[in-house]
Design a protein around this motif. Sequence first.
Motif, short mmCIF file in Angstrom:
data_model
loop_
_atom_site.label_atom_id
_atom_site.label_comp_id
_atom_site.label_asym_id
_atom_site.label_seq_id
_atom_site.Cartn_x
_atom_site.Cartn_y
_atom_site.Cartn_z
N VAL A 25 0.83 -1.22 0.00
CA VAL A 25 0.00 0.00 0.00
C VAL A 25 0.86 1.27 0.00
N PHE A 26 2.20 1.10 -0.02
CA PHE A 26 3.13 2.22 -0.05
C PHE A 26 3.59 2.43 -1.49
N PRO A 27 3.96 3.68 -1.86
CA PRO A 27 4.49 3.89 -3.21
C PRO A 27 5.95 3.46 -3.33
N TYR A 28 6.60 3.15 -2.21
CA TYR A 28 7.99 2.71 -2.20
C TYR A 28 8.21 1.82 -0.99
N MET A 29 9.35 1.10 -0.97
CA MET A 29 9.66 0.25 0.18
C MET A 29 10.33 1.10 1.26
N PRO A 30 9.67 1.31 2.41
CA PRO A 30 10.22 2.23 3.42
C PRO A 30 11.37 1.65 4.25
N TRP A 31 11.43 0.32 4.36
CA TRP A 31 12.49 -0.30 5.18
C TRP A 31 13.55 -0.91 4.29
N GLY A 32 14.80 -0.59 4.60
CA GLY A 32 15.93 -1.19 3.87
C GLY A 32 16.49 -2.37 4.65
N PRO A 33 17.55 -3.01 4.13
CA PRO A 33 18.15 -4.17 4.82
C PRO A 33 18.75 -3.83 6.18
N ASP A 34 19.04 -2.54 6.43
CA ASP A 34 19.61 -2.15 7.72
C ASP A 34 18.63 -2.36 8.87
N VAL A 35 17.31 -2.40 8.56
CA VAL A 35 16.31 -2.58 9.61
C VAL A 35 16.53 -3.91 10.35
N ASN A 36 16.97 -4.94 9.62
CA ASN A 36 17.21 -6.25 10.23
C ASN A 36 18.35 -6.23 11.24
N HIS A 37 19.14 -5.14 11.26
CA HIS A 37 20.22 -5.01 12.23
C HIS A 37 20.00 -3.78 13.13
N THR A 38 18.73 -3.31 13.12
CA THR A 38 18.33 -2.20 13.99
C THR A 38 17.40 -2.70 15.08
N VAL A 39 16.66 -3.78 14.76
CA VAL A 39 15.67 -4.33 15.71
C VAL A 39 15.88 -5.84 15.84
N CYS A 40 15.16 -6.44 16.77
CA CYS A 40 15.31 -7.88 17.02
C CYS A 40 14.75 -8.71 15.87
N THR A 41 15.47 -9.77 15.53
CA THR A 41 15.04 -10.70 14.48
C THR A 41 15.07 -12.12 15.04
N GLN A 72 10.76 -0.85 15.47
CA GLN A 72 11.09 -0.03 14.29
C GLN A 72 10.10 1.12 14.14
N TRP A 73 8.83 0.87 14.39
CA TRP A 73 7.84 1.95 14.35
C TRP A 73 8.11 2.98 15.44
N THR A 74 8.51 2.50 16.61
CA THR A 74 8.83 3.40 17.72
C THR A 74 10.02 4.28 17.37
N LEU A 75 11.03 3.67 16.75
CA LEU A 75 12.24 4.40 16.34
C LEU A 75 11.89 5.49 15.32
N THR A 76 11.11 5.13 14.30
CA THR A 76 10.74 6.10 13.26
C THR A 76 9.97 7.28 13.86
N THR A 77 9.05 6.97 14.78
CA THR A 77 8.24 8.03 15.40
C THR A 77 9.10 8.95 16.25
N TYR A 78 10.10 8.39 16.91
CA TYR A 78 10.97 9.19 17.77
C TYR A 78 11.90 10.08 16.93
N LEU A 79 12.49 9.50 15.88
CA LEU A 79 13.49 10.24 15.10
C LEU A 79 12.88 11.17 14.06
N ASP A 80 11.76 10.75 13.44
CA ASP A 80 11.19 11.50 12.33
C ASP A 80 9.67 11.33 12.34
N VAL A 81 9.00 12.13 13.14
CA VAL A 81 7.56 11.96 13.33
C VAL A 81 6.78 12.20 12.03
N GLN A 82 7.29 13.09 11.17
CA GLN A 82 6.60 13.34 9.89
C GLN A 82 6.58 12.09 9.03
N ARG A 83 7.68 11.37 9.03
CA ARG A 83 7.75 10.13 8.25
C ARG A 83 6.80 9.09 8.83
#
Length: 492
Positions: A208-224, A238-249
């Motif tokens: 439902v997004f016009p682009y892929m918002p998460w890159g391969p770095d996400v797998n080394h940013t949060v628990c897998t 990851q949602w918590t991180l995005t909201t904290y760093l860039d609320v507009q995104r």
Amino acid sequence: METILPIMNQYQDIETCVECSAKNLKNISELFYYAQKAVLHPTGPLYCPEEKELKPSCIKSLTRIFKVSDLDNDGILNDNELNFFQRTCFNTPLAPQALEDVKNVVRRNMTDGVKDNGLSLKGFLFLHTLFIQRGRHETTWTVLRRFGYDDDLELTQEYLFPMIKVPPDCTTELNHNAYLFLQSVFDKHDKDRDCALSPEEVKDLFKVFPYMPWGPDVNHTVCTNDKGWITYQGYLSQWTLTTYLDVQRSLEYLGYLGYSIICEQESQAAAITVTRNKRIDLQKKQTQRSVFRCNVLGARGSGKSGFLQAFLGKNLQGQRRIREDHKSFYAISTTYVYGQEKYLLLHEVMPDFDFLSEADLACDVVCLVYDINNPCSFEYCAKVYKQYFIDSKTPCVVIAAKSDMHEVRQHYSLSPHEFCRKHKLHPPQPFTCSTAEAPNKDIYTRLTTMAMYPHMAQADLKNSTFWLRASVGATVFAVLGFAMYRALLKQR
């Protein structure tokens, strides 16, 4: 008609032709009605008369609307979902007979438009084609505009980026309702119910997004999990991180997922909590925040990246498999302090001593990491502390990294222990990620505790019983949390 028909056939832009007379007042109201309709509900962006089918941009928009409305992600809109869609767009539910009539129309015209007594994507698109062909463009436009689209079938800036004010020294977090919504999105796409999202499931989630918002770095940013797939906890992190760093995104992402529509809110801004000023927290000696930022500083090769990855449960062996271009400067996960679940966000700051920006310094707790096996490593930590943090109210912790190796004498004038004693810091905390199992996580609980209680950093935090209480509390609630999580899985 002989004059008009050839003109209408030649110019496809002409939508309607009305015979009228100003003198006799013939069809004047109809003229204005169709003129308004041509502007408010134009055919051009939706339908191609030559091909007698919807335009690609219209199909793309309606496909997103279908996926957002398909609450259980089974590829069909059942009666409940159709009713919710109808109520959302037109403020009125469909009567059971009307629902059946709609499905019967589709059945008569398409073989696979109705599946399992629900409307498929093909059936949904066919219905809108039918509306337009019968001159009911306003029906399709009402749906498109309710889901945030403008006249060019682009999501509007007002829809994606609703106004939200974040005063200085305040942070942004997701509230309880937002987490419930994101949990439902996760459940909707976790087809195999393994509490993790495979690459295919992640791709499906972001269709439902016009682009892929998460890159391969996400797998080394949060628990897998063991396969490297993002777990339920990692997904929320990851949602918590995005909201904290860039609320507009974060607002934009929630907009693509249809948060305001599904949760029946005015906008995505309803999903965000703006925390109070940090100075008030310090004055009141308590905080209502759930996310705490720890900036990790140290010379090159001191073990900062290892410290971040260890927080996600990866030992040295696991870290060596991470590709250079997939590395992340952030790591976020949950910790428990006195039974409260909190998010700790670790940020690895690049070791450019002369160019530490305000963003590099703005945090709740600081980690100064040095390599006990490198005699030049501690000097960077000492200089950074003396220049930037000696008069700061931000708690600081010195981490003696690679503690499994032989400790050498540091070339700095004071030993790390003497330096900490002189500046009233907690003694250097030994840390290693060179372990057979997942590295010990006690230090992260300590960091979160210091971030939550900065006023105690110079006093009670040196008391070993304080640390013991915090660590025991973390262990007990981690076990309880896991038990509750398993219980929830059984319910799901």
